[in-house]
Design a protein around this motif. Structure first.
Motif, PDB file in Angstrom:
ATOM      1  N   PRO A 125       0.812  -1.220   0.000  1.00 48.95           N
ATOM      2  CA  PRO A 125       0.000   0.000   0.000  1.00 48.95           C
ATOM      3  C   PRO A 125       0.845   1.269   0.000  1.00 48.95           C
ATOM      4  CG  PRO A 125      -0.718  -1.521   1.739  1.00 48.95           C
ATOM      5  CD  PRO A 125       0.561  -2.062   1.170  1.00 48.95           C
ATOM      6  N   ALA A 126       2.015   1.228   0.629  1.00 47.80           N
ATOM      7  CA  ALA A 126       2.882   2.416   0.667  1.00 47.80           C
ATOM      8  C   ALA A 126       3.361   2.757  -0.744  1.00 47.80           C
ATOM      9  CB  ALA A 126       4.080   2.182   1.585  1.00 47.80           C
ATOM     10  N   TYR A 127       3.610   1.727  -1.534  1.00 46.75           N
ATOM     11  CA  TYR A 127       4.055   1.980  -2.911  1.00 46.75           C
ATOM     12  C   TYR A 127       2.916   2.564  -3.744  1.00 46.75           C
ATOM     13  CZ  TYR A 127       5.796   1.448  -7.599  1.00 46.75           C
ATOM     14  OH  TYR A 127       6.167   1.709  -8.898  1.00 46.75           O
ATOM     15  N   ILE A 128       1.721   2.017  -3.586  1.00 42.19           N
ATOM     16  CA  ILE A 128       0.575   2.532  -4.348  1.00 42.19           C
ATOM     17  C   ILE A 128       0.289   3.978  -3.929  1.00 42.19           C
ATOM     18  CG2 ILE A 128      -1.869   2.187  -4.927  1.00 42.19           C
ATOM     19  CD1 ILE A 128       0.130   0.111  -6.145  1.00 42.19           C
ATOM     20  N   ASP A 129       0.426   4.281  -2.639  1.00 43.01           N
ATOM     21  CA  ASP A 129       0.269   5.668  -2.183  1.00 43.01           C
ATOM     22  C   ASP A 129       1.308   6.582  -2.832  1.00 43.01           C
ATOM     23  OD1 ASP A 129      -1.928   5.254  -0.633  1.00 43.01           O
ATOM     24  OD2 ASP A 129      -0.853   5.196   1.280  1.00 43.01           O
ATOM     25  N   ARG A 130       2.508   6.057  -2.996  1.00 38.95           N
ATOM     26  CA  ARG A 130       3.572   6.840  -3.630  1.00 38.95           C
ATOM     27  C   ARG A 130       3.179   7.177  -5.071  1.00 38.95           C
ATOM     28  NH1 ARG A 130       9.344   3.985  -4.042  1.00 38.95           N
ATOM     29  NH2 ARG A 130       9.334   4.384  -1.815  1.00 38.95           N
ATOM     30  N   ILE A 131       2.638   6.194  -5.769  1.00 35.42           N
ATOM     31  CA  ILE A 131       2.222   6.425  -7.158  1.00 35.42           C
ATOM     32  C   ILE A 131       1.090   7.457  -7.222  1.00 35.42           C
ATOM     33  CG2 ILE A 131       1.128   5.313  -9.163  1.00 35.42           C
ATOM     34  CD1 ILE A 131       4.173   4.751  -8.788  1.00 35.42           C
ATOM     35  N   LYS A 132       0.150   7.372  -6.273  1.00 34.69           N
ATOM     36  CA  LYS A 132      -0.935   8.362  -6.225  1.00 34.69           C
ATOM     37  C   LYS A 132      -0.367   9.757  -5.977  1.00 34.69           C
ATOM     38  CE  LYS A 132      -4.322   5.332  -4.001  1.00 34.69           C
ATOM     39  NZ  LYS A 132      -5.048   5.162  -2.737  1.00 34.69           N
ATOM     40  N   ARG A 133       0.632   9.827  -5.124  1.00 37.97           N
ATOM     41  CA  ARG A 133       1.267  11.121  -4.829  1.00 37.97           C
ATOM     42  C   ARG A 133       1.980  11.646  -6.081  1.00 37.97           C
ATOM     43  NH1 ARG A 133       5.936  11.528  -2.491  1.00 37.97           N
ATOM     44  NH2 ARG A 133       5.825   9.449  -1.591  1.00 37.97           N
ATOM     45  N   HIS A 134       2.662  10.763  -6.786  1.00 38.31           N
ATOM     46  CA  HIS A 134       3.308  11.185  -8.034  1.00 38.31           C
ATOM     47  C   HIS A 134       2.265  11.724  -9.013  1.00 38.31           C
ATOM     48  CE1 HIS A 134       7.247   8.579  -7.723  1.00 38.31           C
ATOM     49  NE2 HIS A 134       7.034   9.324  -6.652  1.00 38.31           N
ATOM     50  N   TYR A 135       1.150  11.024  -9.107  1.00 41.20           N
ATOM     51  CA  TYR A 135       0.070  11.460 -10.005  1.00 41.20           C
ATOM     52  C   TYR A 135      -0.428  12.849  -9.615  1.00 41.20           C
ATOM     53  CZ  TYR A 135      -4.624  11.433 -12.125  1.00 41.20           C
ATOM     54  OH  TYR A 135      -5.766  11.754 -12.818  1.00 41.20           O
ATOM     55  N   THR A 136      -0.622  13.046  -8.309  1.00 41.66           N
ATOM     56  CA  THR A 136      -1.116  14.338  -7.824  1.00 41.66           C
ATOM     57  C   THR A 136      -0.118  15.457  -8.134  1.00 41.66           C
ATOM     58  OG1 THR A 136      -2.269  13.164  -6.060  1.00 41.66           O
ATOM     59  CG2 THR A 136      -2.017  15.536  -5.788  1.00 41.66           C
ATOM     60  N   LEU A 137       1.170  15.201  -7.889  1.00 36.61           N
ATOM     61  CA  LEU A 137       2.207  16.197  -8.203  1.00 36.61           C
ATOM     62  C   LEU A 137       2.230  16.501  -9.695  1.00 36.61           C
ATOM     63  CD1 LEU A 137       5.189  14.826  -6.062  1.00 36.61           C
ATOM     64  CD2 LEU A 137       4.109  17.069  -5.774  1.00 36.61           C
ATOM     65  N   PHE A 138       2.108  15.462 -10.478  1.00 40.35           N
ATOM     66  CA  PHE A 138       2.166  15.581 -11.938  1.00 40.35           C
ATOM     67  C   PHE A 138       1.001  16.427 -12.446  1.00 40.35           C
ATOM     68  CE2 PHE A 138       1.535  14.161 -16.282  1.00 40.35           C
ATOM     69  CZ  PHE A 138       2.788  13.870 -16.771  1.00 40.35           C
ATOM     70  N   LYS A 139      -0.207  16.112 -11.964  1.00 43.28           N
ATOM     71  CA  LYS A 139      -1.388  16.860 -12.427  1.00 43.28           C
ATOM     72  C   LYS A 139      -1.369  18.296 -11.881  1.00 43.28           C
ATOM     73  CE  LYS A 139      -3.353  13.712 -14.995  1.00 43.28           C
ATOM     74  NZ  LYS A 139      -3.789  13.899 -16.399  1.00 43.28           N
ATOM     75  N   ALA A 140      -0.796  18.485 -10.694  1.00 44.49           N
ATOM     76  CA  ALA A 140      -0.667  19.844 -10.159  1.00 44.49           C
ATOM     77  C   ALA A 140       0.279  20.658 -11.042  1.00 44.49           C
ATOM     78  CB  ALA A 140      -0.164  19.802  -8.720  1.00 44.49           C
ATOM     79  N   LYS A 141       1.333  20.013 -11.503  1.00 41.05           N
ATOM     80  CA  LYS A 141       2.292  20.682 -12.389  1.00 41.05           C
ATOM     81  C   LYS A 141       1.624  21.115 -13.697  1.00 41.05           C
ATOM     82  CE  LYS A 141       6.774  21.264 -13.702  1.00 41.05           C
ATOM     83  NZ  LYS A 141       7.796  22.001 -12.961  1.00 41.05           N
ATOM     84  N   LEU A 142       0.712  20.280 -14.194  1.00 40.55           N
ATOM     85  CA  LEU A 142       0.007  20.618 -15.438  1.00 40.55           C
ATOM     86  C   LEU A 142      -0.993  21.755 -15.206  1.00 40.55           C
ATOM     87  CD1 LEU A 142      -0.729  17.040 -16.869  1.00 40.55           C
ATOM     88  CD2 LEU A 142       1.058  18.599 -17.621  1.00 40.55           C
ATOM     89  N   GLY A 143      -1.544  21.811 -13.973  1.00 39.50           N
ATOM     90  CA  GLY A 143      -2.378  22.947 -13.595  1.00 39.50           C
ATOM     91  C   GLY A 143      -3.710  23.082 -14.321  1.00 39.50           C
ATOM     92  N   GLY A 144      -4.372  21.982 -14.602  1.00 36.97           N
ATOM     93  CA  GLY A 144      -5.674  22.057 -15.274  1.00 36.97           C
ATOM     94  C   GLY A 144      -6.827  21.730 -14.340  1.00 36.97           C
ATOM     95  N   LYS A 145      -7.918  21.249 -14.959  1.00 36.98           N
ATOM     96  CA  LYS A 145      -9.110  20.930 -14.162  1.00 36.98           C
ATOM     97  C   LYS A 145      -8.910  19.678 -13.312  1.00 36.98           C
ATOM     98  CE  LYS A 145     -12.461  22.792 -17.445  1.00 36.98           C
ATOM     99  NZ  LYS A 145     -12.922  22.350 -18.769  1.00 36.98           N
ATOM    100  N   ALA A 146      -8.052  18.769 -13.773  1.00 40.02           N
ATOM    101  CA  ALA A 146      -7.912  17.491 -13.074  1.00 40.02           C
ATOM    102  C   ALA A 146      -7.473  17.696 -11.628  1.00 40.02           C
ATOM    103  CB  ALA A 146      -6.915  16.591 -13.812  1.00 40.02           C
ATOM    104  N   ILE A 147      -6.518  18.566 -11.408  1.00 41.03           N
ATOM    105  CA  ILE A 147      -5.978  18.709 -10.052  1.00 41.03           C
ATOM    106  C   ILE A 147      -7.025  19.297  -9.107  1.00 41.03           C
ATOM    107  CG2 ILE A 147      -4.870  20.977 -10.460  1.00 41.03           C
ATOM    108  CD1 ILE A 147      -3.559  18.054  -8.245  1.00 41.03           C
ATOM    109  N   LYS A 148      -7.924  20.132  -9.636  1.00 40.26           N
ATOM    110  CA  LYS A 148      -8.975  20.678  -8.776  1.00 40.26           C
ATOM    111  C   LYS A 148      -9.875  19.563  -8.272  1.00 40.26           C
ATOM    112  CE  LYS A 148      -8.874  25.221 -10.840  1.00 40.26           C
ATOM    113  NZ  LYS A 148      -9.153  25.743 -12.179  1.00 40.26           N
ATOM    114  N   LYS A 149     -10.180  18.622  -9.170  1.00 37.53           N
ATOM    115  CA  LYS A 149     -11.005  17.475  -8.761  1.00 37.53           C
ATOM    116  C   LYS A 149     -10.264  16.632  -7.722  1.00 37.53           C
ATOM    117  CE  LYS A 149     -13.373  14.775 -11.538  1.00 37.53           C
ATOM    118  NZ  LYS A 149     -13.523  13.923 -12.736  1.00 37.53           N
ATOM    119  N   ILE A 150      -8.980  16.434  -7.960  1.00 40.98           N
ATOM    120  CA  ILE A 150      -8.187  15.604  -7.049  1.00 40.98           C
ATOM    121  C   ILE A 150      -8.137  16.257  -5.657  1.00 40.98           C
ATOM    122  CG2 ILE A 150      -5.884  14.680  -6.596  1.00 40.98           C
ATOM    123  CD1 ILE A 150      -5.544  14.675  -9.750  1.00 40.98           C
ATOM    124  N   TYR A 151      -7.921  17.555  -5.628  1.00 39.17           N
ATOM    125  CA  TYR A 151      -7.807  18.241  -4.335  1.00 39.17           C
ATOM    126  C   TYR A 151      -9.114  18.240  -3.558  1.00 39.17           C
ATOM    127  CZ  TYR A 151      -3.055  19.984  -5.026  1.00 39.17           C
ATOM    128  OH  TYR A 151      -1.711  20.077  -5.184  1.00 39.17           O
TER     129      TYR A 151
END
Ligand SMILES: [Zn+2]
Length: 167
Positions: A125-151
């Motif tokens: 589970p710690a690894y899967i959480d890491r991947i989710k965190r990477h996804y969140t950082l990645f989408k935040a970097k892109l700065g579109g609608k996706a990150i608003k939904k995630i947050y």
């Protein structure tokens, strides 16, 4: 849809957090060191919650060999079904995965790398959480609608907005 490796945006984090697995005398996969390099979709408005792993065989003396590409979605099957009411359940199940990318079906050890992913990484589970965190950082970097939904889903993806640092 195009994908970008997490390491291209966040090289320092990726350096520390990319998972490498060393195999010796595995009955199915040749000996070696294999890195699971994560990529995400580059559409800033798309909240697909999937990761694409390029499995690379690492040899310090040579360029890495691309061994397989696996996609995996960490949300429930219902999440992927909800993408479209017309999405056949078979396609939603493929979105969830883990599955080989269609162009990868004939990859020499593709199915074996899926088994390796399932038996070592998916059960962590710690690894899967890491991947989710990477996804969140990645989408935040892109700065579109996706990150608003995630947050909006604070309980899963980010610390409580009160600033306590708790999830
Ligand atoms: Zn996407």
């Amino acid at each position: 849809m195009s994908f970008k490796r997490f390491i291209e945006f966040f090289p320092e984090i990726a350096e520390k957090e990319t998972r490498r697995i060393i195999l010796r005398n595995d009955p199915k996969i040749p000996d070696g060191e294999y890195a699971f390099v994560d990529s995400f979709c580059e559409d800033k408005d798309c909240d697909c919650r999937r990761v694409y792993f390029d499995v690379l065989q690492i040899d310090p003396e040579y360029e890495p060999i691309h061994a397989a590409r696996i996609s995996y979605g960490w949300e429930s099957l219902d999440f992927y079904l909800s993408w479209s009411p017309y999405l056949p359940s078979k396609m939603a199940a493929e979105m969830k995965g883990p599955t080989l990318q269609p162009s990868q079906k004939k990859t020499l050890y593709g199915e074996q790398f899926i088994e390796l992913f399932e038996s070592i990484l998916l059960v962590d589970p710690a690894y899967i959480d890491r991947i989710k965190r990477h996804y969140t950082l990645f989408k935040a970097k892109l700065g579109g609608k996706a990150i608003k939904k995630i947050y909006k889903e604070y309980d899963i993806y980010s610390p409580c907005p009160c600033g306590s640092g708790k999830k």
